[in-house]
Write an enzyme that holds these catalytic residues in place. Structure first.
Site, PDB file in Angstrom:
ATOM      1  NE  ARG A   1       5.095  12.994 -10.589  1.00 18.87           N
ATOM      2  CZ  ARG A   1       6.212  13.697 -10.760  1.00 18.87           C
ATOM      3  NH1 ARG A   1       6.730  14.373  -9.743  1.00 18.87           N
ATOM      4  NH2 ARG A   1       6.793  13.750 -11.934  1.00 18.87           N
TER       5      ARG A   1
ATOM      6  CD  GLN B   1       9.289   5.707  -4.852  1.00 14.60           C
ATOM      7  OE1 GLN B   1       8.322   5.651  -5.592  1.00 14.60           O
ATOM      8  NE2 GLN B   1       9.605   6.797  -4.185  1.00 14.60           N
ATOM      9  CG  HIS B   2       8.521  -0.999  -1.032  1.00 15.98           C
ATOM     10  ND1 HIS B   2       8.113  -0.882   0.280  1.00 15.98           N
ATOM     11  CD2 HIS B   2       9.887  -1.080  -0.990  1.00 15.98           C
ATOM     12  CE1 HIS B   2       9.170  -0.893   1.073  1.00 15.98           C
ATOM     13  NE2 HIS B   2      10.254  -1.007   0.328  1.00 15.98           N
TER      14      HIS B   2
ATOM     15  CD1 TRP C   1      -2.027  -2.168   0.520  1.00 16.52           C
ATOM     16  CD2 TRP C   1      -3.015  -1.150   2.238  1.00 16.52           C
ATOM     17  NE1 TRP C   1      -3.098  -2.934   0.895  1.00 16.52           N
ATOM     18  CE2 TRP C   1      -3.735  -2.340   1.943  1.00 16.52           C
ATOM     19  CE3 TRP C   1      -3.467  -0.349   3.287  1.00 16.52           C
ATOM     20  CZ2 TRP C   1      -4.863  -2.738   2.661  1.00 16.52           C
ATOM     21  CZ3 TRP C   1      -4.579  -0.739   4.004  1.00 16.52           C
ATOM     22  CH2 TRP C   1      -5.278  -1.915   3.696  1.00 16.52           C
TER      23      TRP C   1
ATOM     24  CD  GLU D   1       3.096  -0.853   2.851  1.00 19.91           C
ATOM     25  OE1 GLU D   1       4.199  -0.453   2.429  1.00 19.91           O
ATOM     26  OE2 GLU D   1       2.541  -1.897   2.433  1.00 19.91           O
TER      27      GLU D   1
ATOM     28  CD  GLU E   1       6.803  15.576  -6.186  1.00 23.58           C
ATOM     29  OE1 GLU E   1       6.717  15.893  -4.981  1.00 23.58           O
ATOM     30  OE2 GLU E   1       6.355  14.499  -6.636  1.00 23.58           O
TER      31      GLU E   1
END
Length: 484
Positions: free
Chosen positions: A171, A188-189, A167, A230, A279
């Site tokens: 963006r 990233q995961h 989870w 998560e 950002e």
């Protein structure tokens, strides 16, 4: 303390403490909600809740600044604390400690409920009816590449073998009513899981969840170890399992009390342009990149749904509160696991996640006999810069505990007077660099390599402060306070 198991009860609680700004006039969905939300961050007003948005069905609402600083000066971190089930008056350092402590407790897995008991499936749209055009998705900034359909929602994906469910927040830009394009970073995961689907040549099922329980959004936006779920960690924070329901069209479980759930599949190639986007560093974006397409197949939603949004930019928004606290908790956890006697970790909001303060207790030399401050700084950097979350942090400051690291005025005073102009720093060359931190040169972004630094500001001898607290006898201070 109270855990809010849906977004609506959380909004009601904020409203009761005067931290909701009801925008009841009709607003143009192009820019007004985002501009109002951005200004609310910058003046620290109550969080805006928009009741009437041009061009969308009556009853559909937008909610801005869900986890920014509170308008209540007596409890500035109330939105984050309450999201996590903590007392609204919790300090920033207490929130970081709670996030770190939960990492060492057993997870509480979610429980599945029947569809009839899941508010998120009160309304179901399939096929051509399942279109993003029905929902109020504004432009976040006027230089963005499109309307951003995800800024505070949770993306749910899992590996093809089903052993790892992730989870997270990433963006995602709306392309049209049936397509979105999302930023998927390989390290990233979500990027790691997407790569597994690419290997087997099958599109990745996803669910994009808008407006789940606030803790779900918060935990989706902070780092926890790979292959940890998560949902289990959120259960630990809540003290009870998260209720989930099977998605309508894909093999994923989604939070039962969510406001909106978008279901579909992600392409196995980077076949659509995403960006630019303004950002967290505080600058408007200027470039785009090829990213995978998120195809929209089914949408479910509650009656009168609420779509939350975070409009990133200059401080202070969710990137500088919740995400920064999560990164600080990650750093604190790894340093303590390395048996370094760290007292606290903190990322000042106004540093836009470019500074990390590591606070050492006064007796750290007794706890680490024979270790100099230079050696300590080197050890801290060696631990931190091996972790994936620290890819976002270019500058670390090792500081004493004789000031409040959450008070920016005190932080500036300490760094101005204790950072040596040339020496007393550990420089780590050729560290991994990504484009989100704003302090590197273009050639470093292209190479993906750059320097990171740990500044040693620890005092050899503690100096007394020329302050009210340390500059006068206690009886004089008390007499002044009694007669103030």
């Amino acid at each position: 303390m109270k855990y809010y198991d849906d977004l609506r009860s959380f909004i009601d609680a904020l409203d009761a403490m005067g931290d909701i700004m009801h925008v009841t006039r009709e607003v143009d969905c192009d820019f007004e909600p985002s501009a109002i939300t951005r200004r609310s961050y910058e003046i620290q007003s109550p969080a805006p809740l928009f009741h009437h948005i041009t061009g969308v069905e009556s009853g559909f609402r937008l909610f801005g600044a869900p986890a920014s600083l509170s308008s209540r000066s007596d409890m500035p971190y109330a939105r984050v604390a309450m999201s996590l089930g903590l007392a609204p008056e919790s300090t920033g350092l207490e929130i970081v400690e709670a996030l770190s402590a939960a990492r060492h407790k057993p997870g509480i897995p979610p429980v599945r409920v029947e569809s009839a008991a899941a508010p998120c499936q009160q309304n179901i749209l399939r096929g051509e009816q399942a279109t993003l055009d029905r929902f109020p998705i504004p432009f976040a900034h006027d230089k963005d590449g499109g309307r951003y359909a995800n800024t505070w929602g949770t993306l749910i994906v899992k590996t093809p073998d089903g052993k790892w469910v992730n989870w997270s927040i990433a963006r995602v830009m709306k392309v049209d009513g049936k397509r979105m394009v999302g930023l998927i970073v390989p390290s990233q995961h979500i990027g790691q899981i997407w790569a597994e689907w690419v290997k087997i040549g099958e599109p990745m099922p996803y669910a994009l969840v808008q407006g789940p329980a606030p803790a779900i959004s918060c935990v989706s936006g902070i780092p926890i170890p790979a292959h940890a779920d998560e949902a289990d960690y959120i259960g630990t924070l809540a003290g009870a399992p998260v209720e989930v329901v099977k998605a309508v069209s894909i093999d994923l479980d989604v939070p039962a009390t969510a406001e909106i759930v978008i279901e579909g599949h992600v392409s196995i190639t980077r076949d659509c342009q995403e960006g630019p986007y303004g950002e967290y560093g505080g600058y408007l974006g200027s470039g785009s990149s090829a990213q995978p397409t998120f195809h929209v197949e089914t949408i479910t939603y509650r009656d009168d749904p609420i779509w939350p949004m975070s409009i990133t930019g200059r401080p202070t928004d969710e990137s500088h509160t919740l995400w920064a606290m999560g990164l600080a908790a990650d750093a604190l956890t790894y340093l303590r696991e390395a048996e370094l006697p760290v007292k606290a970790a903190w990322i000042p909001e106004d540093s836009t996640v470019h500074w990390l303060l590591i606070v050492m207790p006064e007796n750290w030399r007794e706890l680490l006999p024979g270790v100099s401050s230079e050696e300590l700084s080197q050890r801290i950097g060696e631990v931190l810069f091996k972790t994936s979350a620290m890819v976002f942090i270019p500058k670390v400051y090792v500081v004493d505990d004789d000031f409040d690291p959450t008070n920016l005025r005190e932080v500036v005073w300490v760094l101005s007077t204790r950072v040596h102009p040339v020496g007393r720093r550990a420089v780590f060359e050729d560290q991994r660099v990504i484009r989100l931190p704003q302090c590197y040169e273009e050639e470093e972004y292209v190479a993906g390599k750059g320097a990171k630094v740990v500044f040693d500001t620890l005092q050899t001898t503690r100096h007394l402060h020329a302050s009210f607290e340390q500059g006068y006898p206690q009886e004089v201070r008390q007499r002044i306070l009694d007669n103030w």
